[in-house]
Design a protein around this motif. Structure first.
Motif, PDB file in Angstrom:
ATOM      1  N   LEU A  63       0.725  -1.200   0.099  1.00 19.65           N
ATOM      2  CA  LEU A  63      -0.019  -0.107   0.195  1.00 19.65           C
ATOM      3  C   LEU A  63       0.928   1.073   0.105  1.00 19.65           C
ATOM      4  O   LEU A  63       0.552   2.053  -0.683  1.00 19.65           O
ATOM      5  CB  LEU A  63      -0.920   0.025   1.241  1.00 19.65           C
ATOM      6  N   ASP A  64       1.739   1.146   0.562  1.00 23.22           N
ATOM      7  CA  ASP A  64       2.677   2.326   0.689  1.00 23.22           C
ATOM      8  C   ASP A  64       3.382   2.399  -0.622  1.00 23.22           C
ATOM      9  O   ASP A  64       3.469   3.761  -0.860  1.00 23.22           O
ATOM     10  CB  ASP A  64       4.009   1.976   1.800  1.00 23.22           C
ATOM     11  N   PHE A  81      -8.916  -3.673  -5.965  1.00 21.83           N
ATOM     12  CA  PHE A  81      -8.982  -2.352  -6.894  1.00 21.83           C
ATOM     13  C   PHE A  81      -9.583  -1.513  -5.935  1.00 21.83           C
ATOM     14  O   PHE A  81      -9.022  -0.311  -5.866  1.00 21.83           O
ATOM     15  CB  PHE A  81      -9.838  -2.568  -7.976  1.00 21.83           C
ATOM     16  N   GLU A  82     -10.766  -1.808  -5.206  1.00 21.66           N
ATOM     17  CA  GLU A  82     -11.326  -0.814  -4.346  1.00 21.66           C
ATOM     18  C   GLU A  82     -10.408  -0.253  -3.248  1.00 21.66           C
ATOM     19  O   GLU A  82     -10.478   0.849  -3.142  1.00 21.66           O
ATOM     20  CB  GLU A  82     -12.476  -1.397  -3.802  1.00 21.66           C
ATOM     21  N   GLY A  92      -8.696   3.633  -3.190  1.00 26.77           N
ATOM     22  CA  GLY A  92      -8.724   4.259  -2.064  1.00 26.77           C
ATOM     23  C   GLY A  92      -7.272   4.940  -1.528  1.00 26.77           C
ATOM     24  O   GLY A  92      -7.527   6.146  -1.112  1.00 26.77           O
ATOM     25  N   VAL A  93      -6.409   4.371  -1.754  1.00 22.18           N
ATOM     26  CA  VAL A  93      -4.969   4.418  -1.497  1.00 22.18           C
ATOM     27  C   VAL A  93      -4.597   5.704  -2.407  1.00 22.18           C
ATOM     28  O   VAL A  93      -4.007   6.556  -1.963  1.00 22.18           O
ATOM     29  CB  VAL A  93      -4.140   3.317  -1.306  1.00 22.18           C
ATOM     30  N   GLN A 116      -7.961   3.640 -13.202  1.00 25.61           N
ATOM     31  CA  GLN A 116      -9.084   2.860 -13.423  1.00 25.61           C
ATOM     32  C   GLN A 116      -8.558   1.294 -13.368  1.00 25.61           C
ATOM     33  O   GLN A 116      -7.436   1.174 -13.482  1.00 25.61           O
ATOM     34  CB  GLN A 116      -9.683   3.051 -14.666  1.00 25.61           C
ATOM     35  N   ARG A 117      -9.381   0.440 -13.399  1.00 24.06           N
ATOM     36  CA  ARG A 117      -9.130  -1.164 -13.353  1.00 24.06           C
ATOM     37  C   ARG A 117      -9.042  -1.610 -14.942  1.00 24.06           C
ATOM     38  O   ARG A 117     -10.094  -1.094 -15.629  1.00 24.06           O
ATOM     39  CB  ARG A 117     -10.047  -1.894 -12.630  1.00 24.06           C
ATOM     40  N   VAL A 118      -8.021  -2.231 -15.142  1.00 27.19           N
ATOM     41  CA  VAL A 118      -7.791  -2.897 -16.523  1.00 27.19           C
ATOM     42  C   VAL A 118      -7.768  -4.467 -16.393  1.00 27.19           C
ATOM     43  O   VAL A 118      -6.822  -4.824 -15.502  1.00 27.19           O
ATOM     44  CB  VAL A 118      -6.637  -2.231 -17.136  1.00 27.19           C
TER      45      VAL A 118
END
Length: 397
Positions: free
Chosen positions: A82-83, A107-108, A112-113, A193-195
């Protein structure tokens, strides 16, 4: 300064499909950080190697990257991802999406990060169908995409796979296209976006673009298949001393070819006279060519085809391709000094850009070679880095 200079990619992919896509990103100038599990990328062990973990398939799909070894199954390992993603442009993965969700890296969560992140998944099957949870490998996808069926139709023998990871590499290139398209879109919208790049659907489209044939129409006009590609005798032509690859394709090609052989009479033979006639009689046409080509050497045929300007190519093997005069002239194969593997042969990126050309990037990294470097760049203190190494959340050199 490559065209993707300044783009940061967190690369969670392994084996062939994902690493092939992210290697292109690295060769175009992106900073690709390869995140490996403690066991390392499986492909490191494939093929002969001078040192463990540095096999040729790995070396040829991971150039230009930095490597960090990280245990994603630990809470601290997940937090590190996440970092790393907070200022990243792309995250690429090639496990099933459900596995990413179990790791807490859906993805969600990542959006958010970092709302600007391109979240790219290369995996087996589209997630809205009944195959969504299935594992996928190149062999399975080749079978599902009708490739072994093509061999059976064209040769009349047992179905087989293409002896190359063609599914992995085609889908890898489709993944590259999807990632680049998403980066362009983000330049307009400011949003990531998600691919999703599913292997099965991508390869079915790849194959059936040639072979859907009359099944394109409703009702169908035939049972599918492109006759010329499926002809039993569509193969390298045996000559008096070897093989050669030639394609007498257009009507003008045939006129020049038959005239050069003194076979002008065939120009009025309906089996040879036009493209439609040759297509219907393709097995006869190719069968005749196989007999004719036995009468001269490969060098003689190559000289003739070059003289009459009909497409021809030497049939290479793994060793002869290394001395191909064209590839030598364009410096396609380069020798570089790898810091641990000594002199190795690498293939240059075949794509050329006039203003921002890709150059030979850094060689493929040793496992965990850049773990400390990457963590320092992420802002971790030396004490924190040493703690993560002590807990074996992070490993490296």
């Amino acid at each position: 300064m490559g065209p993707l200079e300044g783009i940061k990619v967190i690369d969670l992919t392994s084996v062939v499909m994902g690493p092939y896509a992210t290697q292109f990103l690295a060769e175009f100038g992106a900073d690709v950080i390869k995140v490996e599990a403690p066991a390392g990328d499986l492909v490191r062990a494939i093929g002969p190697a001078r040192h463990p973990g540095m096999g040729p398939m790995y070396l040829n799909s991971n150039r230009g990257k930095r490597s960090i070894t990280l245990d994603l199954k630990t809470p601290e390992g997940r937090e590190l991802i996440l970092d790393l993603c907070r200022d990243a442009d792309v995250l690429a993965y090639n496990v099933r999406p459900a596995a990413m969700a179990r790791l807490g890296l859906s993805f969600e969560v990542l959006a958010g990060v970092n709302p600007r992140l391109i979240y790219a998944g290369l995996y087996g099957y589209g997630q809205s169908g009944p195959y969504a949870a299935r594992p996928a490998y190149d062999d399975l996808i080749q079978g599902g995409a009708t490739i072994p069926h093509l061999f059976r139709l064209s040769g009349g023998g047992e179905p087989r796979y293409v002896p190359s990871a063609v599914g992995d590499r085609v889908v890898g290139l489709a993944g590259l296209a999807g990632i680049l398209a998403a980066l362009v879109a983000r330049g307009r919208t400011g949003r990531g976006q998600r691919v999703d790049i599913p292997m099965f659907e991508t390869m079915v489209q790849f194959v059936l673009s040639d072979h859907l044939g009359g099944l394109t129409y409703d009702p169908p006009l035939d049972g599918g298949g492109y006759a010329r590609q499926l002809a039993a005798n569509r193969r390298p032509l045996k000559t008096a001393d070897g093989y050669i690859c030639a394609l007498v394709y257009t009507d003008e090609h045939w006129r020049r070819f038959l005239t050069a052989l003194g076979e002008e009479g065939k120009l009025s033979d309906p089996r040879f006279a036009g493209y439609a006639g040759r297509s219907v009689n393709i097995d006869h046409v190719y069968g005749w060519m196989m007999e004719v080509f036995l009468t001269r050497s490969s060098a003689d045929w190559q000289a003739l085809f070059e003289k009459i300007d009909v497409p021809v190519m030497q049939m290479h093997d793994f060793e002869s391709i290394l001395s191909d005069p064209h590839l030598t002239a364009v410096d396609f194969f380069a020798r570089v000094e790898h810091p641990t593997e000594g002199v190795i042969r690498v293939m240059r990126n075949p794509v050329s850009l006039s203003d921002t050309p890709p150059d030979l990037p850094r060689p493929a990294p040793r496992q965990g070679e850049h773990s400390r470097e990457v963590l320092r760049e992420a802002g971790l203190s030396e004490a924190r880095i040493e703690d993560l190494f002590a807990k074996q959340v992070v490993r490296g050199l």
